[in-house]
Design an enzyme around this catalytic site. Sequence first.
Site, short mmCIF file in Angstrom:
data_model
loop_
_atom_site.label_atom_id
_atom_site.label_comp_id
_atom_site.label_asym_id
_atom_site.label_seq_id
_atom_site.Cartn_x
_atom_site.Cartn_y
_atom_site.Cartn_z
N ARG A 155 -36.78 44.63 -1.44
CA ARG A 155 -35.87 43.84 -2.27
C ARG A 155 -35.44 44.73 -3.44
NH1 ARG A 155 -36.12 37.78 -4.67
NH2 ARG A 155 -35.65 37.45 -2.49
N HIS B 202 -29.10 38.57 2.12
CA HIS B 202 -30.49 38.12 2.13
C HIS B 202 -30.68 37.49 3.51
CE1 HIS B 202 -34.34 36.91 1.03
NE2 HIS B 202 -34.13 36.23 -0.07
N LYS C 135 -32.35 55.42 -11.51
CA LYS C 135 -32.76 54.45 -10.50
C LYS C 135 -32.83 55.08 -9.11
CE LYS C 135 -30.22 50.63 -11.57
NZ LYS C 135 -29.71 49.27 -11.40
#
Lengths: 334, 432
Positions: free
Chosen positions: A125, A155, A103
Site C-alpha cells: 500500500r 484498490h 520517497k
Amino acid sequence: MSSTLNNPAHPRNVQLTADGRLKHFLSINGLSKALLTEILDTAESFANMGGQAVKKVPLLRGKTIVNLFFENSTRTRATFELAAKRLSADVLNLDISTSSTAKGEILMDTLHNIEAMYADMFVVRHNDSGTAHFIASQITPQVAIINAGDGRHAHPTQAMLDMFTIRRHKGAFEGLKVAIVGDILHSRVARSQIRALNILGAAEVRLVAPKTLLPVGIEEMGAKIYTRMESGLKDVDVVIMLRLQKERMSGALLPSEAEFYRLYGLTTQKLAYAHPEAIVMHPGPINRGVEIESAVADGPRSVILQQVGYGIATRMAVMSMAMSGQMQERLQVQ
Amino acid sequence: MRISILGGRVIDPAQVLDQVIDIHIEGEHIFGLGACPEGFKADQIIDATGLIVAPGFIDLCCHLRDPGPSYKGNIASEAQAALAGGFTQVCARPDTVPPLDSPAIVRVVRERAELAGKAKVLPVGALTQGLEGQLLSNMSGLQSAGCVAVTNLRQPIQDNLILRRCLEYAATFDLLVMIYPEDSALRGSGYSHEGPLSSQLGLAGIPETAETLAVAQALLLIEQTGVRAHFAHLSTARAVEQIAQAKAQGLPVTADVALSHLLFTDAYLESFDSNFHLEPPLRSEADRLGLLQGLKDGVISAVSSSHLPHEQAAKMAPFSVSEPGMSSLEVVLPQMLILVEKGWLSLSDLVKRLAFAPAQLLGLKSGALWAGYKADLILIDPDAPWVLNEQTSFSAGHNTPFWNQPLKGRVVTCLVDGQVHFNHLTTIKGDD
C-alpha cells in the site's frame, strides 16, 4: 522508431502470465470477466472456512509474504495478514513511513532489502498512484505483487470483496444498478469498483457527487454522473458510500461537513429513493454523521460488517491465485 | 585551414536552396557555395555524395546541468551529445544551481563551454532574481555577459504587476523573453494532462486552462509592453490557436514545441512509465495533432529538444515522484525525419524549424549557409540505421524511451566554426 515502443493502445498487461493467469494483482483494468468470476468463485470456496474449527489451508505453506504498508491502514492490513495466515504462509508486517523527500529512494532500497530475504509476495500500500505497477515492472518482477491501494489509482482487492458482497446478496450482476456516492475524486476504491462492475456486466454504474469531487472525464470509464441524490439513487439496487477524508471537508472542495451531509449524506430518507431491497455498502472506516447516518449504517439494509468478513476470503483467493501463476512462471523460466 | 565539402545535397531554407552543390570553407567562415573559387585550394576535402548538408541545428531549450548536480550531466557531456544530434548551438536553461541570474555565473557557463569546445552554448538568463518571481534580475548585465534571452521557465511570477515590470524592463534592452506558459495555481500539484486518462489512473491533472489562461494573460501584457516574446513548449491545440490569432493581429510573437509533444500523448502514461513524466505534460491526441498542424502552418516556428538529462534514480520511482523530463538531444533528427516521412513537413522545413527559425527568433547571424557566416554545418545520412545505447550516446541522461531502440538517420559529420568535430565517414564512436 516509435513503432517499436510499447504501444499505448495495447499495453502489455504485466499482471498476467503468458497464458493469461494472474501473477500479480495490480488493478482490475484489463482483466476478463472469466478471471474476475474465478476470483469470486475461489473466494466463495474460502468463505465458509472462518466458521470451521481449523481455519487453515496449506496452499501457501513455506511461502513468505511481506505486508509493505507505506500508508496507514488497520483493517486492510489485518485482513491481508489473516488471509495469509489462513493460507499457512509466513507473514512479515512492515509499516514504513515516508517523508516527502527521497520517497523513490526509500521505496527502492526497502524493496531490494526485502527481496534479498527471498520474499515470495509483497502486499503493497502506497500513497502514490502507480506504485504497484512500478514495483512489478521495474523492481521485483519475480515477486508476486498484490496492490493493497496505490494513491488514487486502484484498490483492486477492496473492489473484489465488494463484488463478492454484491454477488452474495444480489445473486448476479446482470441488470443491477449501482450508485457510488461521495468523494470520487480521491477514491481508488471507486475507480476499481467502476472497472469491476463494468467487466462483470452491471446494467448501470452511477456516480453521485458535487462537481468538485468528480474527476474530469471519469464517465469514460463507464459510469453516469449525477449531482443529486434523489435522481442518482432512484431505483438502484446497491448504494456504495465512500469515506470523506477530514482534510477535504473545509474550504477548498466543499464549504462544510454539514452541507455535505445535508446534500449527500445517506439518511433513511434518502435511502428511500433507492429500490426497496437495495443494500448499503461502505469500504470503511465510516464517518457517522458525515457521509452516513448511524441508523442506516447499522440498519437492516447495511452489509458493511459482512464486507469486512468477505475481505479475508477474497484476499485469500487473490493471493493463492497470484502465487500459483508466479510459481508456474518461475518453473517455465527454469 | 580550407575545407571543401563536395557533392552533397545542400538544404538551406534561408537561401531557399535545395540542390547538389559544393561548399567551401576558409578558417571559421563559409567562403562560398558552388564551383571552386579561383585560387581556393582546399586542405581537406569531404565527399558528401549521398548526404544532406545543412546549417547546424540550434536548440532553444536544453538543460546542461552545469553548474549543478554533475551526476545528471555537465557542459562537456551534454554539449557533446548536442553535437552528436546535429546541434552546433544550444540555449542553456537558467535553472542551474545556482541559477543564471548574475553576469558572473553566466561567464562561468561560457568559460566552461569554451573549455569543453563542443557545441556553442547560448546562455538564457533568469528573468527574476533566483527565478523566485519577485525581483527583477540584472537583465542588462546578463545581456552584456552574453545571454541571448531571459526567462523564468515554469517558476511562478508573484503577480501580474511584477510580470508587467519584468516585460517592460526586458523591452528596454530589446531583450527576448521566453515564456513557458503555465498558471501555477491551476497547475496546483498536478503532473499529468487533466483528462479521462489521468482520472482513470488517479494521476493529479493539469488542466488545459493552466496553459491557455497563461498565454492569454501574457499576450495582453506583451501587447502593452512591446517586449519581444517567445512562447516555449506549447502543449495544447488551443494555445496554438491563441498564438495564431495574436500573429494575425500583428503581434510579433513566436512559439516552439518540444519534440516529445509531437510524438507522444498522455496515452503513454497508461503503464506509469516515468520516462513520459514531462513538463508541460503530454496531452491528448487532438492536442498533438494541433501542434503538428501548427508546425506545418508555421504558427509554431521552431522545434526544441527540451533536453533534460537525469540519473537513473531520478526516474526509478512511482510516476508522481519521479523527476520530469526526457533526454532527447540525440534523437531529435531521427524522429523529425519520421515526421518528414509521414508528410508533416518537408526536409527543408525540418532544417528551417531546427536551424534557421531558432536563429532568427534569437536574432543570431546563424542557422544559414550564407558566405561570411560562421561555418557551423552538419552532414546527415538520412537512412543510416543505428541504435541509441551506451556505445553511441554521449549524454549523461539515459532517460528516454528510445534507449536501446533502433533509429534511422544520423549526423555523420559536424563542423563548428569551420572545425571538423567528428567525421563518422572515417572514424566514429561506436561505428560498426
